[in-house]
Design an enzyme around this catalytic site. Structure first.
Site, mmCIF file in Angstrom:
data_model
loop_
_atom_site.group_PDB
_atom_site.id
_atom_site.type_symbol
_atom_site.label_atom_id
_atom_site.label_comp_id
_atom_site.label_asym_id
_atom_site.label_seq_id
_atom_site.Cartn_x
_atom_site.Cartn_y
_atom_site.Cartn_z
ATOM 1 N N THR A 159 27.924 52.173 49.407
ATOM 2 C CA THR A 159 27.709 51.365 48.205
ATOM 3 C C THR A 159 27.232 52.267 47.071
ATOM 4 O OG1 THR A 159 26.740 49.292 47.392
ATOM 5 C CG2 THR A 159 25.309 50.669 48.741
ATOM 6 N N ASN A 160 26.662 51.706 46.020
ATOM 7 C CA ASN A 160 26.185 52.506 44.887
ATOM 8 C C ASN A 160 24.915 51.864 44.310
ATOM 9 O OD1 ASN A 160 26.948 50.547 42.722
ATOM 10 N ND2 ASN A 160 28.969 50.916 43.611
ATOM 11 N N LYS A 161 24.425 52.422 43.208
ATOM 12 C CA LYS A 161 23.099 52.043 42.691
ATOM 13 C C LYS A 161 23.103 50.830 41.759
ATOM 14 C CE LYS A 161 21.136 55.643 40.863
ATOM 15 N NZ LYS A 161 20.861 56.985 40.331
ATOM 16 N N SER A 162 24.215 50.137 41.620
ATOM 17 C CA SER A 162 24.243 49.011 40.672
ATOM 18 C C SER A 162 23.288 47.899 41.114
ATOM 19 C CB SER A 162 25.663 48.454 40.573
ATOM 20 O OG SER A 162 25.646 47.250 39.830
ATOM 21 N N ALA A 176 30.160 47.664 39.537
ATOM 22 C CA ALA A 176 30.369 49.045 39.962
ATOM 23 C C ALA A 176 31.131 48.984 41.286
ATOM 24 C CB ALA A 176 29.036 49.754 40.118
#
Ligand code: PMT
Length: 219
Positions: A25-28, A92
């Site tokens: 996943t990512n930091k959104s 994101a």
């Protein structure tokens, strides 16, 4: 007086499963997309919020469609975008997903393991080209270098009417912050509002969106 419109918004991160308990996943945080959803609902628009997992409260009077993976977000956008006058893609989205999802939790016996990744479907890029969407299309560009140049390239490649570009190499704006600094880039103009809260900037983004939608309404 702005006539109420239907606005589809994507927000938050997507999660790409590796096995039953792990994912990429990512930091959104979802803050940018949720701010736009809140402002749009407060203005009386119908809002369809398609969101990856976040810790945020869903704004009142918003139709909320929760998703996890990019494929789920793709399917939801394909289904709902037909109803929209304006579509704003603040999510994101993971660009790659594991080629295979292990059915069992992967054992940690090996010293190294290799994960093969394949491209995810491009949801924004599919809006006009595959889903036949004809409303106002607004994408975001999350860049760490050459902000304006890369954003212009995305504007063209993804068939957008407007790109909202932000520099995600900075700690004070972009991912998981309350403030942002954005460039608004269309084929005809570029605007640089000063750094401000995401809630404040969401009003500016919506003003541009509604203005772009207005001429089409008179058709
Ligand atoms: O959620 P926050 O913590 O508030 O952070 C806000 C934000 C930094 C996530 C937001 O401001 C932002 O920049 N969103 C876009 C992030 C992104 O994925 O940018 P990109 O340049 O990689 O993608 C370009 C555009 O294509 C985006 O509109 C994205 O939603 C869309 N996309 C990307 C890949 C893909 N497979 N499908 C897509 O639709």
């Amino acid at each position: 007086m702005i006539p109420p419109m239907t606005i589809l918004i994507t927000a938050g991160p997507t999660r790409e499963a590796i096995d039953p308990v792990r994912f990429l996943t990512n930091k959104s945080s979802g803050k940018m997309g949720y701010a736009i959803a809140k402002s749009a609902a407060d203005q009386g628009h119908r809002v369809i919020l398609i969101s990856g997992p976040t810790n945020l409260n869903v704004p009142d009077l918003v139709d909320y469609i929760p998703v996890e993976s990019t494929q789920e977000m793709y399917d939801a956008v394909e289904h709902w975008i037909k109803k929209a006058d304006i579509a704003i893609f603040a999510a994101a989205v993971a660009d790659y997903q594991p080629a295979n999802i292990s059915e069992q939790k992967i054992k940690k016996d090996a010293e190294t393991i290799t994960l093969k990744l394949v491209k995810t479907p491009d949801i924004l890029g599919s809006a006009k080209q595959k889903f036949g969407y004809q409303g106002v299309l607004i994408g975001f560009a999350a860049e760490t270098e050459n902000l304006e140049m890369n954003a212009r390239e995305k504007l063209k490649r993804k068939g957008c009417d407007l790109i909202v570009a932000n520099d995600v190499s900075r700690k004070d704006i972009g991912f998981d912050t309350n403030q942002n600094e954005i460039l608004l880039i269309s084929v005809d103009y570029i605007e640089r509002p000063p750094k401000a809260s995401k809630q404040h900037l969401s009003h500016i983004i919506l003003e541009h969106a509604v203005e772009l939608a207005a001429p089409r309404d008179m058709d």
